[in-house]
Motif scaffolding. Structure first.
Motif, PDB file in Angstrom:
ATOM      1  N   TYR A  63      -5.721   4.536 -10.335  1.00  0.00           N
ATOM      2  CA  TYR A  63      -5.616   5.573  -9.311  1.00  0.00           C
ATOM      3  C   TYR A  63      -5.311   6.936  -9.929  1.00  0.00           C
ATOM      4  CZ  TYR A  63      -5.844   2.433  -5.294  1.00  0.00           C
ATOM      5  OH  TYR A  63      -6.272   1.540  -4.347  1.00  0.00           O
ATOM      6  N   ALA A 109      -4.533   7.905  -1.999  1.00  0.00           N
ATOM      7  CA  ALA A 109      -4.270   6.565  -2.535  1.00  0.00           C
ATOM      8  C   ALA A 109      -4.177   5.525  -1.416  1.00  0.00           C
ATOM      9  CB  ALA A 109      -2.978   6.581  -3.349  1.00  0.00           C
ATOM     10  N   PHE A 110      -3.622   5.922  -0.290  1.00  0.00           N
ATOM     11  CA  PHE A 110      -3.434   4.967   0.808  1.00  0.00           C
ATOM     12  C   PHE A 110      -4.759   4.514   1.392  1.00  0.00           C
ATOM     13  CE2 PHE A 110      -2.235   3.874   5.222  1.00  0.00           C
ATOM     14  CZ  PHE A 110      -1.267   2.915   4.951  1.00  0.00           C
ATOM     15  N   SER A 127       0.930   3.918  -3.029  1.00  0.00           N
ATOM     16  CA  SER A 127       0.579   5.302  -2.725  1.00  0.00           C
ATOM     17  C   SER A 127       1.698   6.257  -3.104  1.00  0.00           C
ATOM     18  CB  SER A 127       0.254   5.436  -1.231  1.00  0.00           C
ATOM     19  OG  SER A 127      -0.798   4.572  -0.866  1.00  0.00           O
ATOM     20  N   PHE A 137      -0.841  11.074  -1.551  1.00  0.00           N
ATOM     21  CA  PHE A 137      -0.444   9.847  -0.859  1.00  0.00           C
ATOM     22  C   PHE A 137      -1.563   9.367   0.063  1.00  0.00           C
ATOM     23  CE2 PHE A 137       1.258   7.704   2.860  1.00  0.00           C
ATOM     24  CZ  PHE A 137       2.060   6.717   2.299  1.00  0.00           C
ATOM     25  N   SER A 193       0.823  -1.210   0.000  1.00  0.00           N
ATOM     26  CA  SER A 193       0.000   0.000   0.000  1.00  0.00           C
ATOM     27  C   SER A 193       0.854   1.255   0.000  1.00  0.00           C
ATOM     28  CB  SER A 193      -0.928  -0.001   1.221  1.00  0.00           C
ATOM     29  OG  SER A 193      -1.886  -1.035   1.128  1.00  0.00           O
TER      30      SER A 193
END
Length: 313
Positions: free
Chosen positions: A184, A245-246, A102, A242, A98
């Motif tokens: 993403y 996306a995380f 990210s 970040f 992850s």
């Protein structure tokens, strides 16, 4: 301004005394200190909402993350076993996956979004700018399962673009780490455009003119003036990308399932009961790891945002 008052002297005569008054700025400052206190009841509902909807679940999460249930007796006791298991083996691989996903998505989205936003500012058509900003606001919120189904229909094994361009013969597969990055970027690049556009718009024309009058080229202006001023905004945008996306889960869950190890998918599997006996709270420990990383992200983003506002505000 001074106020005179009459005071009796020792010899029976009257003497004039001058009593200095505080400066107007001091008076205003003293009056301003008590002003916020009169309005603090207005924010009580907000803090109550935060306490119930965020504070209580966070405390419950932290409490249960350090609670282990004995499978033999059913009794619970405090232990760090859940946290230790969440940072070892396949769970550590999911957390690392992850973070890697990210980081890569955030860097690419920051670069592409900044380039698109700068090109948008240089466009002469105001209608084009409004259209792109409106579209970016829509695309930035188009994620989750609908986005995954759209990518599967377009770039999946039997997708339209896959068959037209014969991507299957090149070894391309949407259901991999690379496919997740592409998905993403679909919503992260528009989000970066909306985020960085006000900062780019804050670069004053006088700075460009001053640099040009000193003989600086455009590249020198961006190297010595533009990028240093924009750096807090760029780093803040990258941190925001970040975090976005995380925390994403639905897109990866629909597209790849468990083929790409991610912490969010592992938490969903653990919550559904896919854990060993005695590790019922393992999902909460993994969630606590995500909360810690999210707090670190916020701790970095807030000072950068304040510094950016000071420069460009």
């Amino acid at each position: 301004m001074a106020v005179t008052s009459q005071a009796p002297a020792r010899d029976g005569a009257t003497a004039t005394e001058e009593q200095p008054q505080p400066a107007p700025s001091v008076t205003r400052r003293r009056a301003g200190r008590g002003a916020p206190r009169r309005h603090w009841p207005a924010v009580v509902p907000f803090f109550a909402f935060m306490a119930v909807c965020f504070g209580l679940p966070a405390c419950t999460l932290a409490y249960n993350a350090f609670t282990v249930i004995d499978p033999a007796t059913g009794a619970s006791h405090y232990s760090i076993d859940n946290v230790r298991h969440s940072l070892t083996g396949a769970y550590a691989t999911g957390l690392a996956g992850s973070v890697k996903l990210s980081l890569l998505s955030a860097v690419l989205a920051t670069v592409l979004g900044t380039v698109i936003a700068q090109a948008l500012l240089g466009a002469r058509s105001g209608a084009l700018r409004k259209a792109v900003v409106s579209a970016s606001g829509v695309f930035a919120n188009f994620s989750g399962a609908p986005l995954a189904f759209a990518f599967i229909a377009t770039l999946g094994t039997t997708g339209t673009v896959t068959r037209l361009l014969h991507l299957k013969s090149t070894g391309f597969s949407l259901y991999t780490f690379t496919g997740l990055v592409l998905a993403y970027l679909y919503f992260m690049v528009p989000l970066m455009v909306v985020t960085i556009l006000p900062a780019l718009d804050g670069i004053r024309a006088q700075w460009r003119e001053a640099a040009a009058s000193c003989g600086a080229t455009k590249a020198q202006f961006w190297r010595h003036v533009g990028l240093p001023v924009l750096m807090p905004s760029l780093l803040g945008g990258a941190v925001l990308m970040f975090g976005t996306a995380f925390a994403s889960h639905a897109t990866a869950a629909v597209m790849t399932g468990s083929s790409v190890p991610l912490i969010t998918i592992q938490i969903a599997n653990a919550l559904s009961g896919n854990v060993l006996v005695g590790q019922e709270n393992l999902a909460l420990a993994m969630s606590l790891n995500m909360v810690v990383i999210a707090l670190l992200v916020m701790a970095v983003q807030i000072p950068l945002q304040r510094r950016s506002n000071r420069w460009l505000g």
